[in-house]
Design an enzyme around this catalytic site. Sequence first.
Site, mmCIF file in Angstrom:
data_model
loop_
_atom_site.group_PDB
_atom_site.id
_atom_site.type_symbol
_atom_site.label_atom_id
_atom_site.label_comp_id
_atom_site.label_asym_id
_atom_site.label_seq_id
_atom_site.Cartn_x
_atom_site.Cartn_y
_atom_site.Cartn_z
ATOM 1 N N HIS A 22 0.789 -1.245 0.108
ATOM 2 C CA HIS A 22 0.071 0.069 -0.043
ATOM 3 C C HIS A 22 0.773 1.049 0.084
ATOM 4 C CE1 HIS A 22 -4.310 1.229 -0.157
ATOM 5 N NE2 HIS A 22 -4.405 0.963 1.064
ATOM 6 N N ASN A 70 -6.614 6.584 4.573
ATOM 7 C CA ASN A 70 -8.151 6.997 4.111
ATOM 8 C C ASN A 70 -8.428 8.724 4.641
ATOM 9 O OD1 ASN A 70 -7.875 6.481 6.919
ATOM 10 N ND2 ASN A 70 -9.776 5.860 7.214
ATOM 11 N N ASP A 95 -0.541 2.835 -5.032
ATOM 12 C CA ASP A 95 -0.565 1.460 -5.419
ATOM 13 C C ASP A 95 -1.759 1.259 -6.049
ATOM 14 O OD1 ASP A 95 -1.575 1.884 -2.898
ATOM 15 O OD2 ASP A 95 -2.230 -0.156 -2.772
ATOM 16 N N ASN A 116 -8.916 3.956 -1.095
ATOM 17 C CA ASN A 116 -9.228 4.753 0.047
ATOM 18 C C ASN A 116 -8.313 6.302 0.052
ATOM 19 O OD1 ASN A 116 -11.137 3.191 1.065
ATOM 20 N ND2 ASN A 116 -9.793 2.070 2.589
#
Length: 194
Positions: A22, A70, A95, A116
């Site tokens: 991520h 997020n 990513d 997110n």
Amino acid sequence: MNNIQMLVGLANPGPEYANTRHNAGAWFIEELARRYNCLLKPDSKHHGLTGKVLINNQEFKLLIPTTYMNLSGKAVSSLANFYKIPVESILVAHDEMDIEPGIAKLKKGGGHGGHNGLKDIIAKMANNKEFMRLRVGIGHPGHRDKVTGWVLGKAPQADQEKIEAAVDEAVRCMEILAKDGVLKAQNRLHSFKP
């Protein structure tokens, strides 16, 4: 003509996430900072690590949000508003599961594809989706139930090397972007084979 003024790399903060898939967007900014001898400094005002690099006599603001993924938009909107940088002049590296490791693609605008970080940036930028994206391929686990573990997990060595090669190429392409614009950079990046 290049109109990109701000480069953002998405990540989750903290050492436990540093090498997870991520954080591929942040690896791009880290590599760029390394290449151009820029020290990224914690900047509490803009909720991230910030710095600036000069590429081909053009200044680019760098940002790695240190909010959680997020809440990335909080950092992006803060820095962009402070420097009065329009949404269209922001490039966000992140990513991308729909792309295999070893491939990175530049794209303008579009949705968030369930990411997110992108979702929050779009929301905090008054729903303007027109920023550039650098999509760093991490591959897909094959089933949506496995997505969270996949993005928050570490890639096996072979995949990691491919992701790093694509990130390295993307960093090289910034030189082209600064000199000849997005389209030329895109052509070069999209022809890259790890």
